[in-house]
Design a protein around this motif. Structure first.
Motif, mmCIF file in Angstrom:
data_model
loop_
_atom_site.group_PDB
_atom_site.id
_atom_site.type_symbol
_atom_site.label_atom_id
_atom_site.label_comp_id
_atom_site.label_asym_id
_atom_site.label_seq_id
_atom_site.Cartn_x
_atom_site.Cartn_y
_atom_site.Cartn_z
ATOM 1 N N MET A 1 0.909 -1.161 0.119
ATOM 2 C CA MET A 1 0.014 -0.090 -0.045
ATOM 3 C C MET A 1 1.058 1.296 -0.075
ATOM 4 O O MET A 1 2.039 1.238 0.673
ATOM 5 C CB MET A 1 -0.878 0.122 1.184
ATOM 6 N N HIS A 2 0.457 2.326 -0.502
ATOM 7 C CA HIS A 2 1.099 3.625 -0.623
ATOM 8 C C HIS A 2 0.251 4.600 -0.875
ATOM 9 O O HIS A 2 -0.638 4.605 -1.659
ATOM 10 C CB HIS A 2 2.414 3.330 -1.808
ATOM 11 N N MET B 1 -2.210 -1.481 -3.438
ATOM 12 C CA MET B 1 -3.438 -0.580 -3.390
ATOM 13 C C MET B 1 -2.766 0.864 -3.255
ATOM 14 O O MET B 1 -1.914 1.053 -2.208
ATOM 15 C CB MET B 1 -4.407 -0.767 -2.043
ATOM 16 N N VAL B 2 -3.319 1.801 -3.969
ATOM 17 C CA VAL B 2 -2.815 3.261 -3.725
ATOM 18 C C VAL B 2 -3.959 4.062 -3.136
ATOM 19 O O VAL B 2 -5.185 3.869 -3.452
ATOM 20 C CB VAL B 2 -2.740 3.631 -5.255
ATOM 21 N N ILE B 3 -3.739 4.469 -2.120
ATOM 22 C CA ILE B 3 -4.560 5.519 -1.271
ATOM 23 C C ILE B 3 -4.558 6.746 -1.666
ATOM 24 O O ILE B 3 -3.614 7.570 -1.778
ATOM 25 C CB ILE B 3 -4.227 5.372 0.287
ATOM 26 N N PRO B 4 -5.771 7.048 -2.324
ATOM 27 C CA PRO B 4 -5.762 8.488 -2.983
ATOM 28 C C PRO B 4 -5.616 9.584 -1.649
ATOM 29 O O PRO B 4 -6.043 9.789 -0.621
ATOM 30 C CB PRO B 4 -7.125 8.547 -3.724
ATOM 31 N N ASP B 5 -4.821 10.824 -2.313
ATOM 32 C CA ASP B 5 -4.724 12.054 -1.499
ATOM 33 C C ASP B 5 -3.893 11.613 0.023
ATOM 34 O O ASP B 5 -4.068 12.504 0.670
ATOM 35 C CB ASP B 5 -5.827 12.691 -1.234
ATOM 36 N N ALA B 6 -3.663 10.611 -0.044
ATOM 37 C CA ALA B 6 -2.756 10.193 1.392
ATOM 38 C C ALA B 6 -1.308 10.435 1.356
ATOM 39 O O ALA B 6 -0.592 10.405 0.199
ATOM 40 C CB ALA B 6 -2.950 8.571 1.540
ATOM 41 N N ASP B 7 -0.650 10.990 2.452
ATOM 42 C CA ASP B 7 0.723 11.109 2.289
ATOM 43 C C ASP B 7 1.303 10.197 3.126
ATOM 44 O O ASP B 7 0.909 8.953 3.169
ATOM 45 C CB ASP B 7 0.974 12.514 3.295
ATOM 46 N N HIS B 8 2.708 10.368 3.674
ATOM 47 C CA HIS B 8 3.296 9.223 4.299
ATOM 48 C C HIS B 8 2.561 8.345 5.308
ATOM 49 O O HIS B 8 3.201 7.362 5.748
ATOM 50 C CB HIS B 8 4.743 9.852 4.757
ATOM 51 N N HIS C 1 -4.622 5.690 8.773
ATOM 52 C CA HIS C 1 -6.058 5.695 7.959
ATOM 53 C C HIS C 1 -6.780 4.319 8.316
ATOM 54 O O HIS C 1 -6.142 3.357 8.288
ATOM 55 C CB HIS C 1 -5.560 5.604 6.540
ATOM 56 N N PRO C 2 -7.779 4.688 8.910
ATOM 57 C CA PRO C 2 -8.733 3.577 9.472
ATOM 58 C C PRO C 2 -8.973 2.486 8.355
ATOM 59 O O PRO C 2 -9.123 1.347 8.727
ATOM 60 C CB PRO C 2 -9.904 4.294 9.536
ATOM 61 N N TRP C 3 -9.109 2.864 6.917
ATOM 62 C CA TRP C 3 -9.206 1.888 6.042
ATOM 63 C C TRP C 3 -7.919 0.870 5.920
ATOM 64 O O TRP C 3 -8.050 -0.356 5.901
ATOM 65 C CB TRP C 3 -9.485 2.471 4.773
ATOM 66 N N VAL C 4 -6.865 1.469 6.095
ATOM 67 C CA VAL C 4 -5.485 0.692 6.108
ATOM 68 C C VAL C 4 -5.375 -0.109 7.294
ATOM 69 O O VAL C 4 -4.987 -1.204 6.993
ATOM 70 C CB VAL C 4 -4.314 1.760 5.921
#
Length: 771
Positions: A698-699, A728-735, A740-743
């Motif tokens: 994930m990133h 999975m790419v997490i939109p608009d997410a930083d480092h 992130h609850p979904w992660v």
């Protein structure tokens, strides 16, 4: 047939219900939930204008309280009546504010701290001024600007940057004064270019300036990013995607971000460049405390200068009037030097004394110790010595000639990585342990240097916060943590263990977490939470979960993960510990090692001690460098590690910033004949064909620390190797995607499905509690 189908549906429903229960139970152990059940556990001081007293905010069963402390006596009093203040703010803001949930964490006293009878608070976008005598509040626009200023020692000036130049303005009011005029884009004063997420979040930058003690001059950094290659990120959640570009040097680049120093005279409005070669701005020095200091007389500048690499560090001295500079002392290494600044902001471990002597930290004898030099750079004496390390300088009492500092590994009757408070004479005599408790001690010095705030705890023993005198005596106990409510949930602390590293000789430490319903007669998968450092110990030393015990993102979720039916471990491998230079640098030039051989050895030892550990079901997860390591573990030990979740990994340090890889791997050297380089063997994509188990990458697509391109390159290599994996790419997410609850939920799902062999509940919703 129908009866069998009905039975299967009922069984599936029962399993789904059971999984829901497991997830609900695990969720209560997430850090943002468990910390709400810990009371009176920390003191983060804010100093009054006179620097002799402080106030702090503390979590209690009846809400947060704001307390004032006089360190000399330990006297403690409540700053204001929460109920009366909440009522006054409710009237002024035309809203309902609960006394147990005052909607602010900090405040400022009126009149720039001089009027302690009134406070200024910000609630959302509104500001209020509250008189504490009669508890009257009113809206105000006089709250200090959120722009980050640096106040002069005499309290008369605020330094700030604007338009790439350095400015000051009078604290009492009046026009701002521009001190430099030649600042330019990519060559500005005070800081480099803002990263994309700083731009998106509109975070102001605090300039890197250091005032002279007499408040007449400023030392300011200037960052030269001209010619540095750029990276780009794209936010794709809007109708028209937004592109962000920023300078970012990588190993092997011919040009990296460079830092210069300028001395600026306030009265003359003139600046002088310090005559020293520009040094790499992204080197490890800039993670820590100030790498430059003024002497007490304000007529000399001292600064650390590091080469790209960095295999050499120098302490230099400069004349602020002429800019002329010279080298006073230096350290070098065949691998890298630690210098005198801790890696991640633990303080500046060197100091220029009033008599001109210099206290300096070095690993020249194999351990980090203090050395004292005369003003001309002549060594006077080694101050501390032995098979242990200095970890932080707190205070030097030049009247009594004693140094107060934290050290690790000296006391044989406690954890080797517990920080302890010590004092020692400048001549090396009279080394004294000031913190007798067998715990980790987090020290905050009182500005006067006569007292220290000491927060001590272990993984299983909750924090006690005391004021300690320079002789080690406890002046007063400020707080003693209460975890009764946490224990009532079934929470259990981690357990510290020791084992042998890969060599079968070296002791390493770790922590193990078990589910609250642990049954030693059953078999459990084991999951390894990894962060390789180097030089960063990932396992908690202080009480856990504590808001400040260990801040690396995913570590706070270990107990929640264990609660799903796993045994979870965190291991300080060789290379993590700062106990000895020989250990720190064991895998210098081979970053792909990541301490993983130690993890394998330790997990096997734990399984021999605990038959409940199932070595056929070993998982691993990590974030950032931990993602590089967890994926590397799957590729280097594919028959041992079966499942991995890796978030925001720097999977190939050729794609991460130059100051990290060049420190631990060395300068990039290309082999044109073989079309390779000395980084290739450590890159995860080089080993993509080795993948056997289940891997989830994930990133965040707006990660401006570890660019997502490195993970995409690994994905490309895995596809070319015809491997099955998840991405999975997490939109608009930083480092910081691990919060992130979904992660979090997908991490749970992946391990539950592939290590436990169970079906996760459908779309279980995890959410932080409302603030």
């Amino acid at each position: 047939m129908r009866r069998a189908l009905t039975g299967l549906l009922l069984l599936a429903a029962a399993r789904s219900a059971s999984a829901q229960v497991d997830y609900h139970r695990a969720e209560q152990f997430l850090t943002w939930n468990s910390t709400r059940l810990i009371y009176n556990d920390q003191v983060a001081p804010t100093w009054y204008a006179d620097s002799t007293r402080f106030w702090y905010r503390v979590h209690t069963p009846t809400g947060f309280r704001f307390l004032s402390v006089t360190p000399s006596t330990g006297a403690k009093s409540q700053l204001f009546d929460n109920a009366r203040l909440a009522a006054a703010l409710s009237v002024a803001g035309d809203t309902a504010i609960q006394p147990t949930k005052l909607p602010f964490q900090t405040f400022t006293f009126d009149q720039d701290g001089k009027n302690e009878r009134a406070i200024l608070v910000r609630i959302g976008k509104r500001a209020f001024r509250c008189e504490l005598a009669g508890y009257q509040c009113a809206k105000t626009d006089t709250l200090p600007s959120q722009m980050r200023f640096v106040r002069s020692p005499d309290g008369q000036w605020n330094a700030f940057t604007a338009g790439n130049n350095l400015w000051v303005r009078p604290v009492a009011g009046g026009d701002s004064i521009q001190l430099t005029t030649d600042g330019a884009e990519l060559y500005g004063y005070g800081h480099g270019s803002p990263r994309p997420n700083q731009v998106r979040q509109k975070r102001p930058s605090r300039p890197n300036v250091i005032w002279s003690p007499d408040s007449k001059r400023l030392l300011v950094s200037r960052v030269d990013e001209r010619g540095v290659q750029t990276l780009g990120l794209i936010s794709m959640t809007t109708v028209r995607p937004v592109t962000y570009t920023y300078p970012y040097a990588m190993p092997g680049d011919s040009i990296v971000e460079r830092l210069e120093w300028y001395a600026v005279d306030i009265g003359a409005k003139s600046s002088k460049r310090i005559d020293a070669p520009a040094q790499p701005a992204m080197a490890f020095y800039n993670f820590g405390g100030q790498s430059a200091q003024w002497n007490p007389g304000s007529d000399r500048i001292f600064f650390a200068h590091v080469d790209r690499g960095p295999k050499r560090v120098r302490l230099m001295s400069a004349d602020p009037t002429t800019g002329a500079a010279r080298t006073l002392l230096a350290d070098s290494s065949s691998s890298y030097v630690i210098g005198s600044v801790d890696l991640f902001g633990q303080g500046t471990n060197w100091k220029v004394l009033k008599n001109g002597d210099i206290l300096w930290l070095s690993e020249r004898d194999g351990f980090a110790h203090f050395y004292r030099y005369s003003a001309d750079g002549t060594l006077k004496n080694q101050v501390t010595s032995g098979g242990w390390v200095v970890s932080a300088l707190h205070w030097v009492d030049e009247t009594t000639g004693r140094i107060y500092f934290s050290g690790k590994g000296r006391e044989s009757d406690r954890h080797a990585d517990y920080a302890q408070l010590y004092s020692v004479g400048l001549d090396g005599s009279g080394l004294t342990l000031l913190s007798p408790e067998k715990a980790h001690h987090a020290i905050t010095p009182i500005p006067s240097g006569k007292y220290f705030i000491d927060t001590y705890s272990t993984v299983s023993d909750p924090p006690v916060v005391v004021i300690r005198g320079v002789d080690g005596r406890v002046v007063a106990e400020l707080e003693r943590a209460n975890i009764d409510a946490l224990r009532a949930t079934g929470w259990r602390s981690g357990e510290v263990f020791t084992a042998k590293a890969r060599d079968g000789v070296t002791d390493v430490w770790g922590t193990i977490w078990k589910p609250s319903h642990y049954d030693s007669t059953k078999r459990y998968p084991i999951i390894d939470h990894i962060y390789p450092g180097p030089l960063i110990t990932p396992t908690p030393k202080a009480f856990f979960p504590n808001r400040e015990a260990f801040t690396y993102p995913l570590a706070g979720q270990v107990q929640a993960l264990a609660e799903l039916g796993f045994i979870v471990v965190s291991i300080d491998a060789i290379g993590n510990t700062g106990r000895a230079k020989a250990l720190n640098t064991l895998w210098y030039g081979n970053m792909g090692d990541n301490g993983i051989p130690d993890h394998v050895a330790v997990i096997k030892q734990l399984a021999s001690r605990m038959p409940s550990i199932d070595l056929d079901r070993v998982g691993i997860y990590g974030h950032s460098g931990g993602a590089f390591a967890s994926t590397g573990a799957m590729l280097r030990y594919p028959d041992f590690f079966k499942v991995a979740v890796s978030t925001a990994g720097n999977h190939d340090n050729r794609t991460y910033y130059s100051g990290w890889g060049e420190r631990f791997q060395g300068l990039l050297v290309r082999d044109t004949l073989r079309n390779t380089d000395n980084y290739a063997a450590s890159a995860n994509r080089t080993l993509a064909s080795n993948l056997k188990g289940k891997l989830f990458l994930m990133h965040g697509d707006l990660d401006d620390n570890v660019h997502p391109g490195g993970t995409v390159a690994l994905v490309d290599a895995l596809i070319k190797a015809d491997k099955t994996f998840d991405f999975m790419v997490i939109p608009d997410a930083d480092h910081g995607i691990t919060q992130h609850p979904w992660v979090i939920r997908r991490t749970w799902d992946y391990f539950v499905q592939h290590l436990l062999g169970k079906t996760p509940p459908d779309n279980f919703s995890i959410a932080p509690p409302p603030t």
